[in-house]
Design a protein around this motif. Structure first.
Motif, PDB file in Angstrom:
ATOM      1  N   ASP A   1       0.169  34.463  -3.790  1.00 37.00           N
ATOM      2  CA  ASP A   1      -0.895  34.441  -4.255  1.00 37.00           C
ATOM      3  C   ASP A   1      -1.808  33.230  -4.452  1.00 37.00           C
ATOM      4  OD1 ASP A   1      -1.021  37.044  -4.637  1.00 37.00           O
ATOM      5  OD2 ASP A   1      -0.376  37.069  -6.672  1.00 37.00           O
ATOM      6  N   LEU A   2      -0.612  32.133  -4.669  1.00 30.61           N
ATOM      7  CA  LEU A   2      -1.373  30.802  -4.752  1.00 30.61           C
ATOM      8  C   LEU A   2      -1.543  30.238  -3.189  1.00 30.61           C
ATOM      9  CD1 LEU A   2       1.395  29.102  -7.319  1.00 30.61           C
ATOM     10  CD2 LEU A   2      -1.124  29.352  -7.616  1.00 30.61           C
ATOM     11  N   ILE A   3      -0.672  30.555  -2.395  1.00 29.21           N
ATOM     12  CA  ILE A   3      -1.052  30.183  -0.933  1.00 29.21           C
ATOM     13  C   ILE A   3      -2.547  30.531  -0.601  1.00 29.21           C
ATOM     14  CG2 ILE A   3      -0.339  30.891   1.493  1.00 29.21           C
ATOM     15  CD1 ILE A   3       2.391  30.628   0.944  1.00 29.21           C
ATOM     16  N   ASP A   4      -2.804  31.636  -1.077  1.00 32.98           N
ATOM     17  CA  ASP A   4      -4.296  32.195  -0.617  1.00 32.98           C
ATOM     18  C   ASP A   4      -5.166  31.531  -1.545  1.00 32.98           C
ATOM     19  OD1 ASP A   4      -3.294  34.167   0.962  1.00 32.98           O
ATOM     20  OD2 ASP A   4      -3.326  35.724  -0.681  1.00 32.98           O
ATOM     21  N   GLN A   5      -5.035  31.144  -2.732  1.00 30.53           N
ATOM     22  CA  GLN A   5      -5.792  30.272  -3.776  1.00 30.53           C
ATOM     23  C   GLN A   5      -5.752  28.928  -3.114  1.00 30.53           C
ATOM     24  OE1 GLN A   5      -4.595  30.246  -7.973  1.00 30.53           O
ATOM     25  NE2 GLN A   5      -5.626  28.214  -8.179  1.00 30.53           N
ATOM     26  N   TYR A   6      -4.920  28.234  -2.815  1.00 31.06           N
ATOM     27  CA  TYR A   6      -4.895  26.913  -2.208  1.00 31.06           C
ATOM     28  C   TYR A   6      -5.703  26.850  -1.042  1.00 31.06           C
ATOM     29  CZ  TYR A   6      -1.534  25.885  -5.704  1.00 31.06           C
ATOM     30  OH  TYR A   6      -0.764  25.427  -7.036  1.00 31.06           O
ATOM     31  N   LYS A   7      -5.363  27.741  -0.114  1.00 29.72           N
ATOM     32  CA  LYS A   7      -6.333  27.963   1.325  1.00 29.72           C
ATOM     33  C   LYS A   7      -7.622  28.092   0.981  1.00 29.72           C
ATOM     34  CE  LYS A   7      -6.684  30.895   5.325  1.00 29.72           C
ATOM     35  NZ  LYS A   7      -6.386  32.441   5.716  1.00 29.72           N
ATOM     36  N   HIS A   8      -8.230  28.863   0.114  1.00 26.10           N
ATOM     37  CA  HIS A   8      -9.558  29.043  -0.173  1.00 26.10           C
ATOM     38  C   HIS A   8     -10.043  27.614  -0.672  1.00 26.10           C
ATOM     39  CE1 HIS A   8     -13.318  31.343  -1.183  1.00 26.10           C
ATOM     40  NE2 HIS A   8     -12.977  30.703  -2.346  1.00 26.10           N
ATOM     41  N   GLU A   9      -9.502  27.275  -1.647  1.00 25.49           N
ATOM     42  CA  GLU A   9      -9.789  25.865  -2.159  1.00 25.49           C
ATOM     43  C   GLU A   9     -10.004  24.890  -1.400  1.00 25.49           C
ATOM     44  OE1 GLU A   9      -7.019  24.952  -5.367  1.00 25.49           O
ATOM     45  OE2 GLU A   9      -7.619  26.396  -6.645  1.00 25.49           O
ATOM     46  N   ASP A  10      -8.921  24.707  -0.385  1.00 22.83           N
ATOM     47  CA  ASP A  10      -9.036  23.679   0.788  1.00 22.83           C
ATOM     48  C   ASP A  10     -10.183  23.771   1.801  1.00 22.83           C
ATOM     49  OD1 ASP A  10      -6.820  22.303  -0.522  1.00 22.83           O
ATOM     50  OD2 ASP A  10      -5.398  22.632   0.969  1.00 22.83           O
ATOM     51  N   ALA A  11     -10.303  25.008   2.072  1.00 21.33           N
ATOM     52  CA  ALA A  11     -11.358  25.705   3.042  1.00 21.33           C
ATOM     53  C   ALA A  11     -12.650  25.173   2.300  1.00 21.33           C
ATOM     54  CB  ALA A  11     -11.406  26.974   3.262  1.00 21.33           C
ATOM     55  N   LYS A  12     -12.892  25.355   1.032  1.00 16.58           N
ATOM     56  CA  LYS A  12     -14.270  25.391   0.422  1.00 16.58           C
ATOM     57  C   LYS A  12     -14.589  23.617   0.375  1.00 16.58           C
ATOM     58  CE  LYS A  12     -15.796  27.032  -3.170  1.00 16.58           C
ATOM     59  NZ  LYS A  12     -15.828  27.500  -4.571  1.00 16.58           N
ATOM     60  N   LYS A  13     -13.396  22.792   0.063  1.00 16.74           N
ATOM     61  CA  LYS A  13     -13.771  21.391   0.115  1.00 16.74           C
ATOM     62  C   LYS A  13     -14.009  20.839   1.614  1.00 16.74           C
ATOM     63  CE  LYS A  13     -10.939  17.213  -0.896  1.00 16.74           C
ATOM     64  NZ  LYS A  13      -9.493  16.643  -1.192  1.00 16.74           N
ATOM     65  N   ILE A  14     -13.441  21.520   2.360  1.00 15.49           N
ATOM     66  CA  ILE A  14     -13.688  21.074   3.931  1.00 15.49           C
ATOM     67  C   ILE A  14     -15.073  21.165   4.144  1.00 15.49           C
ATOM     68  CG2 ILE A  14     -13.375  21.272   6.234  1.00 15.49           C
ATOM     69  CD1 ILE A  14     -10.337  21.546   5.477  1.00 15.49           C
ATOM     70  N   LEU A  15     -15.440  22.623   3.830  1.00 22.07           N
ATOM     71  CA  LEU A  15     -16.941  22.975   4.003  1.00 22.07           C
ATOM     72  C   LEU A  15     -17.936  22.208   3.301  1.00 22.07           C
ATOM     73  CD1 LEU A  15     -18.879  25.331   4.891  1.00 22.07           C
ATOM     74  CD2 LEU A  15     -18.441  26.558   2.606  1.00 22.07           C
ATOM     75  N   GLY A  16     -17.604  21.648   1.981  1.00 25.86           N
ATOM     76  CA  GLY A  16     -18.694  20.796   1.578  1.00 25.86           C
ATOM     77  C   GLY A  16     -18.634  19.479   2.107  1.00 25.86           C
ATOM     78  N   GLN A  17     -17.644  18.846   2.766  1.00 21.24           N
ATOM     79  CA  GLN A  17     -17.586  17.627   3.841  1.00 21.24           C
ATOM     80  C   GLN A  17     -18.434  18.116   4.764  1.00 21.24           C
ATOM     81  OE1 GLN A  17     -13.435  17.325   4.030  1.00 21.24           O
ATOM     82  NE2 GLN A  17     -13.463  15.455   2.558  1.00 21.24           N
ATOM     83  N   LEU A  18     -18.079  19.096   5.375  1.00 21.17           N
ATOM     84  CA  LEU A  18     -19.011  19.719   6.691  1.00 21.17           C
ATOM     85  C   LEU A  18     -20.584  19.637   6.454  1.00 21.17           C
ATOM     86  CD1 LEU A  18     -16.795  22.140   8.218  1.00 21.17           C
ATOM     87  CD2 LEU A  18     -17.513  20.448   9.326  1.00 21.17           C
ATOM     88  N   GLU A  19     -20.842  20.147   5.393  1.00 21.61           N
ATOM     89  CA  GLU A  19     -22.202  20.270   4.911  1.00 21.61           C
ATOM     90  C   GLU A  19     -22.896  19.020   4.826  1.00 21.61           C
ATOM     91  OE1 GLU A  19     -22.153  22.885   1.528  1.00 21.61           O
ATOM     92  OE2 GLU A  19     -22.462  24.870   2.558  1.00 21.61           O
TER      93      GLU A  19
END
Length: 229
Positions: free
Chosen positions: A90-108
């Motif tokens: 469950d934590l792998i899914d959570q961390y994956k989502h968090e990291d993706a959101k962080k990179i998305l913020g940088q992309l935006e």
């Protein structure tokens, strides 16, 4: 001062690459952890059956209480280990989502910087396509001129016949009537290709990046026959 276009594009590509690499790492780790969980589930099932057997033996005084408690403790440890592994999934899914959101913020952020360049480039592409359309129109005008030059003798003969009352109409077609489509009929298959792009053809070119196959086939055949270079 805005950063050069290439620098912004490099930043975007770097972030896209980072997101892809990060996602792949999480996918690999999740696959490994899932395999681990499945093995532990099998071990737990075997251990539960084993402990149940030990419990029966204890009731029949075939093993000591201490032996049973040791086996029971090992079972509980395995249950705790499995629960921890499931939590890690469950934590792998959570961390994956968090990291993706962080990179998305940088992309935006970089995307916002790049937006002006993007609009300018898209406008340039459109104007270049408009230029290509004008060049096509100019080519058609030249083609029209060649058509009238090559048909001029027949037209003049027909005009003279009409003047002398031998013939009452001119058989040479106008430029549009004769040139707006190309006869590509073969055997019993009758087909004429229009010289203008149809809506569905334009859609395929701009959406799929695929030219009409019949155009390629017709042009390749004409080259093979020596009509086109």
């Amino acid at each position: 001062m805005a950063e050069p276009k290439q620098t912004l594009l490099t930043k975007l590509q770097s972030l896209f690459h980072k997101e892809e690499q990060t996602e792949n790492k999480y996918i690999q780790k999740r696959e490994e952890k899932t395999e681990e969980v499945m093995k532990m589930q099998d071990e737990l099932a075997d251990k539960e059956a084993h402990v149940k057997g030990i419990h029966k033996m204890k009731m029949l005084d075939e093993v000591t209480e201490e032996t049973y408690k040791t086996e029971q403790k090992e079972l509980e440890q395995l249950e705790n280990k499995l629960a921890e592994a499931r939590k890690e999934l469950d934590l792998i899914d959570q961390y994956k989502h968090e990291d993706a959101k962080k990179i998305l913020g940088q992309l935006e952020e970089v995307r916002a910087e790049h937006e002006h360049e993007e609009r300018a480039e898209i406008r340039k592409i459109r104007l270049e396509m408009l230029q290509a359309k004008l060049e096509y129109a100019e080519y058609l005008i030249e083609a029209r001129k060649r058509y009238y030059e090559v048909t001029q003798p027949k037209r003049k003969v027909d005009q003279l016949k009409d003047k002398l009352g031998i013939k009452r109409r001119i058989d040479v077609s106008g430029g549009f009537e004769k040139l707006h489509q190309v006869d590509l009929s073969e055997n019993e298959r009758f087909y004429c290709e229009q010289l203008t792009f149809q809506q569905h053809e334009l859609f395929r070119v701009l959406e799929d990046g695929t030219p009409p196959e019949i155009l390629r086939t017709a042009v390749d055949k004409a080259k093979k026959d020596g009509v086109l270079k």
